[in-house]
Design an enzyme around this catalytic site. Structure first.
Site, PDB file in Angstrom:
ATOM      1  N   LYS A 184       0.842  -1.196   0.000  1.00  0.00           N
ATOM      2  CA  LYS A 184       0.000   0.000   0.000  1.00  0.00           C
ATOM      3  C   LYS A 184       0.878   1.246   0.000  1.00  0.00           C
ATOM      4  CE  LYS A 184      -1.779   2.660   3.084  1.00  0.00           C
ATOM      5  NZ  LYS A 184      -1.756   3.980   2.373  1.00  0.00           N
ATOM      6  N   GLU A 187      -1.479   7.470   0.035  1.00  0.00           N
ATOM      7  CA  GLU A 187      -2.560   8.004  -0.795  1.00  0.00           C
ATOM      8  C   GLU A 187      -2.146   9.285  -1.522  1.00  0.00           C
ATOM      9  OE1 GLU A 187      -3.513   9.361   3.502  1.00  0.00           O
ATOM     10  OE2 GLU A 187      -2.483   7.729   2.459  1.00  0.00           O
ATOM     11  N   GLY A 237       6.736   5.024   8.483  1.00  0.00           N
ATOM     12  CA  GLY A 237       5.872   6.186   8.629  1.00  0.00           C
ATOM     13  C   GLY A 237       5.979   6.795  10.007  1.00  0.00           C
ATOM     14  N   THR A 241       1.124   6.242  13.902  1.00  0.00           N
ATOM     15  CA  THR A 241       0.548   5.187  13.067  1.00  0.00           C
ATOM     16  C   THR A 241       1.218   3.849  13.343  1.00  0.00           C
ATOM     17  OG1 THR A 241       0.043   6.814  11.351  1.00  0.00           O
ATOM     18  CG2 THR A 241       0.010   4.503  10.706  1.00  0.00           C
ATOM     19  N   GLY A 242       2.524   3.862  13.584  1.00  0.00           N
ATOM     20  CA  GLY A 242       3.235   2.624  13.894  1.00  0.00           C
ATOM     21  C   GLY A 242       2.690   1.943  15.126  1.00  0.00           C
ATOM     22  N   GLU A 259       9.702   1.278  10.798  1.00  0.00           N
ATOM     23  CA  GLU A 259      10.672   2.370  10.735  1.00  0.00           C
ATOM     24  C   GLU A 259       9.877   3.648  10.920  1.00  0.00           C
ATOM     25  OE1 GLU A 259      12.154   5.430   9.773  1.00  0.00           O
ATOM     26  OE2 GLU A 259      12.863   4.823   7.788  1.00  0.00           O
ATOM     27  N   CYS A 293      13.364  10.792   6.821  1.00  0.00           N
ATOM     28  CA  CYS A 293      13.272  10.280   8.187  1.00  0.00           C
ATOM     29  C   CYS A 293      14.591  10.409   8.942  1.00  0.00           C
ATOM     30  CB  CYS A 293      12.802   8.832   8.183  1.00  0.00           C
ATOM     31  SG  CYS A 293      13.803   7.728   7.172  1.00  0.00           S
ATOM     32  N   GLU A 394       9.473  15.382  15.541  1.00  0.00           N
ATOM     33  CA  GLU A 394       9.876  15.314  14.138  1.00  0.00           C
ATOM     34  C   GLU A 394       9.020  16.272  13.313  1.00  0.00           C
ATOM     35  OE1 GLU A 394      11.154  11.799  11.089  1.00  0.00           O
ATOM     36  OE2 GLU A 394       9.182  11.591  12.011  1.00  0.00           O
TER      37      GLU A 394
END
Length: 500
Positions: A184, A187, A237, A241-242, A259, A293, A394
């Site tokens: 995926k 988007e 990401g 979300t991780g 990651e 990142c 970040e």
């Protein structure tokens, strides 16, 4: 001549669709993509419905359980990966164009990324044919071999900042090992991943081995992470979300690699050539407009050169040519989206409110050909402390903070004062000190007198909340395998453990 007139001509106005079981599938869910360089409508992408996501997962499941790929000889899997690499190179101009127009990064950066993606497939094509496993002489007339086998169905969720390269980082080792995949892309930047699907279809990769689904994390990514038919999830990401993916993966305790970004330090001692350090500092933070990142977003500078470093960095940052990504003179392009641009601008406001000194930058660029795009000036903050949000969080944009240290111990303490531990660097002419400091840094990717070098042969990943596990190198191949021991009894006679 304007940058727009210099743009190559490729057809971006086509039906961009999900790739499922060897075929492209159109849905009723259309998303309008925006060109970040000028804010114009770019194209429509037809995103995957829940039914399409389930179809993709089942295609991967069937491919792995009943298909040919996992049982294909490693030398033949290698040939397929070599072919993928060749096709990426054959289509390099179009892939670089799509990456640039979709993402807003400078064309020269996209060209490097395409080359790196091809190299990644070649590396794993070569690695998979090399000797692996172990043999063990054990007691009791037995012989044991230890082998690695594919995990199964691998869900792979990649970020928007390096769409093609991140797809390669995940697909290449997974395919080399014999897995089937559901990929995926973000988007916001799905175009090069879809183009990669076209390449896979063209070269005849067996149906279902790679499936590419489209949509956001909540509607699509979550279904992949939760599915009991998926054996592994690999995600690059945000930290938030991780953590959510880890929760979703608990249903069947699927393997997880993560990651999750960083807030990486670049430590500069007073014995190093300051002009060379400045040159690397610019590259560390302003490459890809800071949307990296491992960006060197915290400069930790010795007090003897602190003021000079700030002044020199400011002068060089102000000369960076921020421009249209297709212009040959452009050194830094756009932010990926209006949302990301505003997020970075909000952090700049937070920094000012927290009391940090804004040295340069801090504004959106709205002049000439850039007026409708998502561009931010290279930004520098000084006189910061470790409690400020701009130091701890970040930002993912062209914003750097500069901290001061007086001795080696303080430099190490400042560098490690972070929830993240992805990357870090030290600049010094004293090689023994360089090695001491690097050993003390809690980070997975480090450099001495350099920054941002990335190699497919070497592991990528971080300490602390920068993630779990490693990608790339032999570690990346291991992350897509299960370990099995096979015990051979060389003397299959009765044991006599129980009386007759």
């Amino acid at each position: 001549m304007t940058a727009t007139k210099l743009m190559p001509k490729f057809n971006v106005h086509q039906n961009w669709q999900a790739f499922i079981n060897g075929q492209f599938k159109k849905s009723d869910l259309a998303r309008q993509l925006i060109n970040p360089s000028d804010g114009s409508n770019l194209c429509q992408v037809y995103e995957s419905s829940p039914a399409h996501v389930e179809e993709a997962i089942m295609a991967a499941r069937t491919s792995f359980d009943q298909g040919e790929w996992r049982n294909t000889a490693s030398v033949d899997r290698a040939k397929m990966l070599f072919t993928i690499a060749d096709k990426i190179e054959e289509n390099s101009s179009e892939l670089a164009y799509l990456e640039t127009i979709n993402l807003g990064k400078a064309l020269r950066e996209s060209q490097y990324d395409v080359t790196d993606a091809a190299n990644c497939f070649r590396y794993y094509a070569g690695l998979i044919t090399k000797p692996t496993g172990q043999s063990v002489e054990v007691p009791a007339s037995s012989f044991t071999t230890i082998v690695r086998e594919p995990i199964g169905v691998c869900g792979q969720i990649i970020p928007w900042n390096y769409p093609l390269l991140m797809a390669a980082w995940k697909l290449a080792p997974a395919l080399a090992m014999g897995n089937s995949c559901v990929l995926k892309p973000s988007e916001y930047t799905p175009l090069t991943a879809i183009k990669l699907g076209q390449i896979l279809q063209e070269i005849g990769l067996p149906p279902g081995v790679v499936n590419i689904v489209l949509g956001d994390g909540i509607k699509v990514g979550k279904l992949i992470a939760q599915s009991n038919l998926v054996d592994k999830i690999a995600f690059t990401g945000s930290l938030k979300t991780g953590k959510s993916i880890v929760q979703d993966a608990l249903g069947n305790l699927k393997k997880v690699t993560l990651e999750l970004g960083g807030k990486s330090p670049m430590v500069v001692f007073n014995d190093f050539d300051i002009d060379i350090a400045i040159d690397y500092a610019l590259f560390a933070i302003y490459c890809h407009a800071g949307q990296v990142c491992s960006a060197g977003s915290r400069m930790i500078v010795h007090e003897d050169i602190y003021e000079t470093f700030i002044e020199k960095l400011k002068n060089r940052a102000q000369k960076i040519n921020v421009g249209h990504p297709f212009a040959p003179t452009t050194e830094m392009g756009a932010m990926v989206s209006e949302i990301q641009m505003n997020r970075v601008l909000d952090y700049i406001k937070i920094g000012v409110k927290e009391g940090a000194k804004l040295i340069t930058g801090g504004k959106r660029i709205e002049k000439g050909e850039l007026k409708n795009g998502y561009y931010i000036e290279p930004t520098i903050f000084a006189e910061v402390n470790s409690n400020m949000r701009i130091v701890r969080e970040e930002i993912f944009g062209p914003v750097v903070v500069i901290q001061k240290f007086s001795d080696e111990a303080q430099a190490i303490a400042l560098a490690n004062d972070s929830d993240y531990g992805l990357a870090g660097a030290v600049f010094t002419s004293d090689i023994t000190r360089a090695y001491r400091v690097i050993k003390a840094l809690k980070a997975g990717i480090t450099w001495i007198n350099g920054y941002h070098n990335t190699y497919a042969e070497c592991p990528w990943g971080g300490y602390k909340q920068s993630g779990w596990g490693r990608e790339l190198g032999t570690f990346g191949l291991e992350a897509y395998s299960e370990v099995k021991q096979i015990n051979l009894n060389l003397d299959p006679n009765p044991i006599g453990w129980f009386n007759e």
